[in-house]
Motif scaffolding. Structure first.
Motif, PDB file in Angstrom:
ATOM      1  N   ILE A  73       0.870  -1.177   0.000  1.00 15.17           N
ATOM      2  CA  ILE A  73       0.000   0.000   0.000  1.00 15.17           C
ATOM      3  C   ILE A  73       0.907   1.227   0.000  1.00 15.17           C
ATOM      4  O   ILE A  73       1.853   1.314   0.774  1.00 15.17           O
ATOM      5  CB  ILE A  73      -0.921   0.010   1.252  1.00 15.17           C
ATOM      6  N   ASN A  74       0.621   2.179  -0.884  1.00 10.73           N
ATOM      7  CA  ASN A  74       1.431   3.388  -1.021  1.00 10.73           C
ATOM      8  C   ASN A  74       0.947   4.443  -0.021  1.00 10.73           C
ATOM      9  O   ASN A  74      -0.206   4.872  -0.080  1.00 10.73           O
ATOM     10  CB  ASN A  74       1.310   3.887  -2.466  1.00 10.73           C
ATOM     11  N   VAL A  75       1.829   4.834   0.908  1.00  6.01           N
ATOM     12  CA  VAL A  75       1.510   5.831   1.937  1.00  6.01           C
ATOM     13  C   VAL A  75       2.440   7.022   1.727  1.00  6.01           C
ATOM     14  O   VAL A  75       3.660   6.870   1.720  1.00  6.01           O
ATOM     15  CB  VAL A  75       1.710   5.259   3.356  1.00  6.01           C
ATOM     16  N   LEU A  76       1.871   8.209   1.534  1.00 10.42           N
ATOM     17  CA  LEU A  76       2.657   9.402   1.237  1.00 10.42           C
ATOM     18  C   LEU A  76       2.449  10.463   2.300  1.00 10.42           C
ATOM     19  O   LEU A  76       1.318  10.686   2.741  1.00 10.42           O
ATOM     20  CB  LEU A  76       2.238   9.966  -0.132  1.00 10.42           C
ATOM     21  N   ALA A  77       3.533  11.144   2.703  1.00  5.24           N
ATOM     22  CA  ALA A  77       3.453  12.278   3.623  1.00  5.24           C
ATOM     23  C   ALA A  77       3.529  13.578   2.829  1.00  5.24           C
ATOM     24  O   ALA A  77       4.360  13.695   1.917  1.00  5.24           O
ATOM     25  CB  ALA A  77       4.600  12.218   4.636  1.00  5.24           C
ATOM     26  N   SER A  83      10.005  19.753  -0.285  1.00  2.00           N
ATOM     27  CA  SER A  83       9.834  20.140  -1.681  1.00  2.00           C
ATOM     28  C   SER A  83       8.461  19.747  -2.210  1.00  2.00           C
ATOM     29  O   SER A  83       8.067  18.588  -2.135  1.00  2.00           O
ATOM     30  CB  SER A  83      10.929  19.472  -2.525  1.00  2.00           C
ATOM     31  N   ILE A  84       7.741  20.743  -2.745  1.00  3.80           N
ATOM     32  CA  ILE A  84       6.431  20.485  -3.333  1.00  3.80           C
ATOM     33  C   ILE A  84       6.576  19.577  -4.562  1.00  3.80           C
ATOM     34  O   ILE A  84       5.727  18.735  -4.823  1.00  3.80           O
ATOM     35  CB  ILE A  84       5.687  21.801  -3.659  1.00  3.80           C
ATOM     36  N   GLU A  85       7.690  19.729  -5.292  1.00  2.76           N
ATOM     37  CA  GLU A  85       7.927  18.897  -6.484  1.00  2.76           C
ATOM     38  C   GLU A  85       8.027  17.426  -6.102  1.00  2.76           C
ATOM     39  O   GLU A  85       7.477  16.559  -6.789  1.00  2.76           O
ATOM     40  CB  GLU A  85       9.212  19.340  -7.210  1.00  2.76           C
ATOM     41  N   LEU A  86       8.736  17.156  -5.009  1.00  4.43           N
ATOM     42  CA  LEU A  86       8.873  15.784  -4.509  1.00  4.43           C
ATOM     43  C   LEU A  86       7.491  15.211  -4.170  1.00  4.43           C
ATOM     44  O   LEU A  86       7.172  14.071  -4.509  1.00  4.43           O
ATOM     45  CB  LEU A  86       9.773  15.789  -3.264  1.00  4.43           C
ATOM     46  N   GLN A  87       6.669  16.041  -3.522  1.00  3.71           N
ATOM     47  CA  GLN A  87       5.329  15.596  -3.155  1.00  3.71           C
ATOM     48  C   GLN A  87       4.454  15.389  -4.392  1.00  3.71           C
ATOM     49  O   GLN A  87       3.682  14.429  -4.453  1.00  3.71           O
ATOM     50  CB  GLN A  87       4.687  16.599  -2.199  1.00  3.71           C
ATOM     51  N   THR A 101      -0.176  17.656   6.910  1.00  6.44           N
ATOM     52  CA  THR A 101      -0.539  18.800   7.741  1.00  6.44           C
ATOM     53  C   THR A 101      -1.638  19.572   7.008  1.00  6.44           C
ATOM     54  O   THR A 101      -1.676  19.577   5.773  1.00  6.44           O
ATOM     55  CB  THR A 101       0.679  19.696   8.010  1.00  6.44           C
ATOM     56  N   PRO A 102      -2.533  20.232   7.748  1.00  7.43           N
ATOM     57  CA  PRO A 102      -3.665  20.910   7.106  1.00  7.43           C
ATOM     58  C   PRO A 102      -3.254  21.946   6.054  1.00  7.43           C
ATOM     59  O   PRO A 102      -3.837  21.972   4.960  1.00  7.43           O
ATOM     60  CB  PRO A 102      -4.400  21.579   8.276  1.00  7.43           C
ATOM     61  N   GLY A 103      -2.248  22.766   6.341  1.00  8.13           N
ATOM     62  CA  GLY A 103      -1.850  23.813   5.398  1.00  8.13           C
ATOM     63  C   GLY A 103      -1.354  23.263   4.073  1.00  8.13           C
ATOM     64  O   GLY A 103      -1.779  23.705   2.997  1.00  8.13           O
ATOM     65  N   ARG A 104      -0.469  22.286   4.117  1.00  7.33           N
ATOM     66  CA  ARG A 104       0.072  21.723   2.876  1.00  7.33           C
ATOM     67  C   ARG A 104      -0.998  20.936   2.122  1.00  7.33           C
ATOM     68  O   ARG A 104      -1.043  20.946   0.902  1.00  7.33           O
ATOM     69  CB  ARG A 104       1.299  20.847   3.175  1.00  7.33           C
TER      70      ARG A 104
END
Length: 180
Positions: A73-77, A83-87, A101-104
């Motif tokens: 299962i893929n779990v992402l933080a 880095s937004i690019e990484l996300q 986090t709520p803001g991001r």
């Protein structure tokens, strides 16, 4: 742990759960195990965990990923300061579970990189801390985008009036689990 023994059966039944327990009592597994047992591989984002801090976000992501490592299962933080690019690349791999986090999270929602329409499970972790940090407007915006047909878990060290009010507005007859 006591929180897991009481919460996991309720969660597996599909109940909304509001749990009060201190940090370090095993709360992550008490929502992580039921979610891992219910999400469907390669079906896109199905579970969202909101956390107050980037440290807790990473810790929760790591623990859920560890619990489900054999399930693939893929779990992402997603959190500020990374880095937004990484996300964005991570989101391109269609994770089943996002911890953030709520803001991001709101930032990604505004960009269209996170779509909550298929969400089936929502966790508010350390809800009292998120409210103390002033995240209520952000949490409300996120919750308004979530499908009403979902299972919600709220965990908090204290269940003060502000936390209970949030639960009344966004949860369906939650089972209450109190751990000394």
């Amino acid at each position: 742990t006591p929180i897991q023994v009481q919460t996991i059966p309720l969660a597996m039944e599909g109940r909304d759960v509001m749990g009060q327990a201190q940090t370090g009592t095993g709360k992550t597994a008490s929502f992580g195990i039921p979610i891992l047992n219910k999400v469907q591989k390669e079906q896109g984002l199905q579970a969202l965990v909101l956390c107050p801090t980037r440290e807790l976000t990473v810790q929760v992501r790591d623990e859920i990923a560890s619990l489900g490592k054999c399930m693939r299962i893929n779990v992402l933080a997603v959190y500020g300061g990374q880095s937004i690019e990484l996300q964005l690349r991570g989101l391109g791999r269609n994770p089943e579970i996002v911890v953030g986090t709520p803001g991001r999270l709101l930032d990604h929602m505004r960009r269209g990189s996170i779509d909550l329409s298929g969400l089936r499970y929502l966790v508010l972790d350390e809800a009292d801390e998120m409210l103390d940090m002033g995240f209520l407007p952000d949490i409300e915006r996120v919750l308004e985008e979530c499908p009403s047909e979902r299972q919600t878990y709220l965990f908090s060290a204290t269940l003060g009036e502000e936390v209970r009010s949030l639960a009344r507005r966004f949860m369906l007859e939650p089972a209450v689990v109190l751990i000394e």
